[in-house]
Design an enzyme around this catalytic site. Structure first.
Site, PDB file in Angstrom:
ATOM      1  CE  LYS A 103     -15.409 -30.337  46.052  1.00 37.36           C
ATOM      2  NZ  LYS A 103     -14.232 -30.960  46.682  1.00 37.36           N
TER       3      LYS A 103
ATOM      4  CD  GLN B 114     -10.843 -29.829  47.172  1.00 38.39           C
ATOM      5  OE1 GLN B 114     -11.992 -29.869  47.603  1.00 38.39           O
ATOM      6  NE2 GLN B 114     -10.495 -30.429  46.054  1.00 38.39           N
TER       7      GLN B 114
ATOM      8  CG  ASP C 227     -14.686 -35.394  50.699  1.00 41.23           C
ATOM      9  OD1 ASP C 227     -15.288 -35.269  49.621  1.00 41.23           O
ATOM     10  OD2 ASP C 227     -13.740 -34.659  51.058  1.00 41.23           O
TER      11      ASP C 227
HETATM   12  N1  GUN Z   1      -9.595 -33.700  45.675  1.00 43.30           N
HETATM   13  C1  GUN Z   1      -9.946 -34.347  44.529  1.00 43.30           C
HETATM   14  N2  GUN Z   1     -11.142 -34.933  44.672  1.00 43.30           N
HETATM   15  C2  GUN Z   1     -11.562 -34.659  45.928  1.00 43.30           C
HETATM   16  C3  GUN Z   1     -12.741 -34.994  46.655  1.00 43.30           C
HETATM   17  O1  GUN Z   1     -13.655 -35.683  46.190  1.00 43.30           O
HETATM   18  N3  GUN Z   1     -12.807 -34.514  47.927  1.00 43.30           N
HETATM   19  C4  GUN Z   1     -11.813 -33.779  48.471  1.00 43.30           C
HETATM   20  N4  GUN Z   1     -11.960 -33.371  49.726  1.00 43.30           N
HETATM   21  N5  GUN Z   1     -10.707 -33.453  47.830  1.00 43.30           N
HETATM   22  C5  GUN Z   1     -10.590 -33.892  46.560  1.00 43.30           C
END
Ligand code: GUN
Length: 277
Positions: free
Chosen positions: A49, A93, A116
């Site tokens: 990311k 995350q 998110d």
């Molecule tokens: N863990 C798995 N998918 C995601 C996501 O889309 N966002 C976040 N923050 N954590 C994740």
């Protein structure tokens, strides 16, 4: 021959649009990616990311905290990012260590910086059709379907999986496009009878072989959100043998996966515009 819907191709067009948009902005959108601990999958996702955000020219940083970070310390960090005028997007995350209440953490993020789209404010707005930051993977799936001109109006859409990250928000987005939406899950009786109704079948379970060829109607559109490691291979939730029955499908890898980060960056630019303009 079914159309192979490449997420790399669609992500490329998203990045091109974002580059164009960024060139017209007088500021640099800023993203902060928060991670607790060193879970290998989380390390790899947060690095990707950050890398893609920097390639696009965003101000991005991973804030990597020790596994033992307390809930209070994490909430303090989020509070400081919330009040920092220069920060546009905050992503924590998941999964978080078990001593931290993930729902509480998500609810502590300022909704306008919640890139998110997991905060209950954004979830509510998603269902009521208001202005909202939308969860990245579902938004990426819609973007793929649009790119390949797949019409959803009046279609039978079946989503297998009811997670807060994919299944539920995807159902809201499909409903917003006037599809007839069914959400199936692990307790669904006779899953095959439900999936065979689908014009558009989306599997988001995280279990290989969930969808076998006999569960797919001829000519259906297949979208596979599964990312399952089997030996040293990545496979989806849909058996590749089912692709032959479809009119279009997303492969794994290279389908939905590349879209998630692209849509995160799109959300970050969107959040910056809404906050600053
Ligand atoms: N863990 C798995 N998918 C995601 C996501 O889309 N966002 C976040 N923050 N954590 C994740």
């Amino acid at each position: 021959m079914p159309t192979r819907m490449s997420g790399h191709e669609v992500a490329k067009s998203v990045y091109a649009e974002l580059r164009e948009e960024l060139s017209s902005l007088a500021y640099t959108p800023a993203l902060r990616v928060v991670r607790l601990g060193e879970d290998p999958a989380s390390v790899s996702y947060t690095r990707l990311k950050d890398k893609r955000a920097k390639e696009l020219g965003l101000d991005s940083r991973v804030l990597a905290l020790p596994e033992e970070t307390t809930q209070e310390e994490l909430l303090d960090l989020i509070a400081s990012l919330n009040s920092d005028e220069d920060i546009d997007g905050i992503l924590v995350q998941l999964p978080l260590p078990s001593h931290v209440d993930a729902d509480l953490v998500i609810e502590s993020i300022a909704p306008e910086k919640d890139v998110d789209g997991f905060h209950p404010f954004n979830v509510g707005r998603l269902w009521t059709g208001g202005k909202a930051l939308r969860p990245c993977t579902p938004a990426g799936i819609l973007r793929i379907l649009d790119h390949f001109d797949i019409d959803l109006e009046g279609k039978e859409a079946v989503v297998v999986g009811r997670s807060n990250i994919v299944g539920k928000p995807l159902a809201a987005l499909l409903l917003g496009r006037n599809a007839t939406v069914t959400v199936a899950h692990s307790r669904t009786r006779d899953l095959g009878a439900v999936t065979r109704r689908a014009d558009v079948l989306i599997a988001a379970v995280g279990r290989p072989g969930t969808i076998t060829p006999d569960m797919v109607r001829d000519g259906a559109v297949l979208v596979d959100v599964g990312v399952n490691r089997v030996g040293d291979k990545l496979v989806g939730d849909i058996e590749p043998a089912a692709w032959d029955k479809s009119s279009a499908y997303t492969p794994v890898p290279g389908g939905v996966g590349p879209m998630t980060v692209a849509m995160l960056l799109a959300n970050t630019v969107q959040a910056a515009r809404w906050r600053r303009e």
